[in-house]
Design an enzyme around this catalytic site. Sequence first.
Site, PDB file in Angstrom:
ATOM      1  N   SER A 270      -9.681   1.726   3.099  1.00 28.13           N
ATOM      2  CA  SER A 270      -8.854   2.504   2.194  1.00 28.13           C
ATOM      3  C   SER A 270      -7.839   1.681   1.389  1.00 28.13           C
ATOM      4  CB  SER A 270      -8.111   3.581   2.980  1.00 28.13           C
ATOM      5  OG  SER A 270      -7.197   2.990   3.875  1.00 28.13           O
TER       6      SER A 270
ATOM      7  N   LYS B 188       0.852  -1.195   0.000  1.00 27.83           N
ATOM      8  CA  LYS B 188       0.000   0.000   0.000  1.00 27.83           C
ATOM      9  C   LYS B 188       0.883   1.238   0.000  1.00 27.83           C
ATOM     10  CE  LYS B 188      -3.888   1.942   2.698  1.00 27.83           C
ATOM     11  NZ  LYS B 188      -4.693   1.797   3.937  1.00 27.83           N
TER      12      LYS B 188
ATOM     13  N   SER C  26      -9.583  -0.624   7.325  1.00 30.64           N
ATOM     14  CA  SER C  26      -9.076  -0.482   5.957  1.00 30.64           C
ATOM     15  C   SER C  26      -8.394  -1.698   5.356  1.00 30.64           C
ATOM     16  CB  SER C  26      -8.107   0.691   5.868  1.00 30.64           C
ATOM     17  OG  SER C  26      -8.833   1.875   5.720  1.00 30.64           O
TER      18      SER C  26
HETATM   19  N1  GLN Z   1     -12.950   3.880   6.705  1.00 31.40           N
HETATM   20  C1  GLN Z   1     -12.233   4.360   7.837  1.00 31.40           C
HETATM   21  C2  GLN Z   1     -11.876   5.808   7.643  1.00 31.40           C
HETATM   22  O1  GLN Z   1     -12.239   6.337   6.671  1.00 31.40           O
HETATM   23  C3  GLN Z   1     -11.053   3.500   8.114  1.00 31.40           C
HETATM   24  C4  GLN Z   1      -9.835   3.886   7.372  1.00 31.40           C
HETATM   25  C5  GLN Z   1      -8.636   3.061   7.739  1.00 31.40           C
HETATM   26  O2  GLN Z   1      -8.744   2.040   8.404  1.00 31.40           O
HETATM   27  N2  GLN Z   1      -7.492   3.549   7.336  1.00 31.40           N
HETATM   28  O3  GLN Z   1     -11.253   6.413   8.456  1.00 31.40           O
END
Ligand code: GLN
Length: 468
Positions: free
Chosen positions: A132, A57, A156
């Site tokens: 994400s 990532k 994410s």
């Molecule tokens: N969907 C969550 C957010 O938008 C989690 C994001 C993540 O785990 N990096 O913050």
Amino acid sequence: MSHSAVESVQASLDVIGARNGELNAFLQVFEAEAAARARNVDAGETLPLAGMTVAIKDNICTRAGRTTCASRMLEHYESPFDATAVERLEAAGAVIVGKTNLDEFAMGSSCEHSAFGPTRNPWDASRVPGGSSGGSAAAVAAGMCDVALGSDTGGSVRQPAGLCGVVGVKPTYGRVSRFGLVAFASSLDQIGVFARSCADAARVLGVISGPDERDATSAQRDDTDFTGQLGRPPEGLTLGVPSFARDEAVSADTRDVFEATCEALRAAGVSLVDIELPHAAHGVAAYYIVAPAEASSNLARYDGVRYGRRAEGVGSLDELYTRSRSEGFGHEVQRRIMLGTHVLSSGYHDAYYVNALRVRRRIKQDYDAVFARGIDAVLTPTSPSPAFGIGEKLDDPMALYVEDLFTVGANLAGLPGVSVPAGFASVNGRELPVGAHLVGPAWGEAGLMGAAAVIERIRGATGRIATA
Ligand code: GLN
């Protein structure tokens, strides 16, 4: 017969070449470096992950290429070091094939908040892969690489794993070093693993785990073999199903797959127990205070002076800050910084931030109480619905935040969680994966992966390459 590293890397690069134009899972592909590295691996001693192809990532630092966080702010940023997790993968013989797309600075649940365009779901390219870490999930699901690293602050790794039909595991907070992971919300962030089987996920997680003096929050624990219970029988496994697993936010097709999973597990000898996590429903509210608060502080470093984008032709220092940050950050990141600054500001700090920390502690206590009763893991769907259409929720931040309903609890409580494919929903003639989500006790990754492997065997929905 096992393949050489050179063959595996070539196969991976071929699939990337064929499919990345459509899916946009990779932001950079390291063709020459990966091929050279594969030759070295083949020539060297036998290593535990020899020739395994890995995607990283793009908020995890690699000396190779750039580390952009899918942001204009870091579009040209080159890291002078590798993240500890990356270093350990390479030392184990894995070959990094490229860097994957994400929601900018890992803020989002759809991979649409990338400055470099959305990633598409390999099961249905009109849909999101989740986020994400959507690029990593899509890459593994499409067979572009064997495994991938993501980061998980509120879900994410697990949510995109669920929406892309792969295994995604977030370890206990402190299990994997955060050195080289670009900070979003430091008390919640963990690096996690995507794979097409529980066995691969467990092996790779073992390699990247363990103490690291470069991360003060990394735990002094050497119990990093998570493969020991992969073959455990279903009998004797006790899973707790909280009532909020059947929350009204859960779509009918996800509920159907979830109920079928529960039934199949019961039939195989797993005992399912109804439980309550009384504060779980407040997890999303607490998370969207704590995470932005920490983000507003972490992202203060992008000031146009020390890191990243620097606005040109400015008249004053204030204008340099304002213009660099306005040009460098996208809307969602700006929204999080404003939210975080607000909840920490004097007069609001106690009402929002301190209260959210109280909820966070209660959520942790709820889980502790459940595990103290002898429950091995808590079972829910991974997210409320299968992959949604690109653009469908983009104008409604709250709809995207609800995606995190089942996943944020593990981050707030610091516990390990895993999403494992549980089945498919048929939507407009397409098969869309649905994930089952397990949260286990702290440092219980071996047991958690064993429980996930039980679901993997019973449901048989794991390991398929998405070719739609
Ligand atoms: N969907 C969550 C957010 O938008 C989690 C994001 C993540 O785990 N990096 O913050």
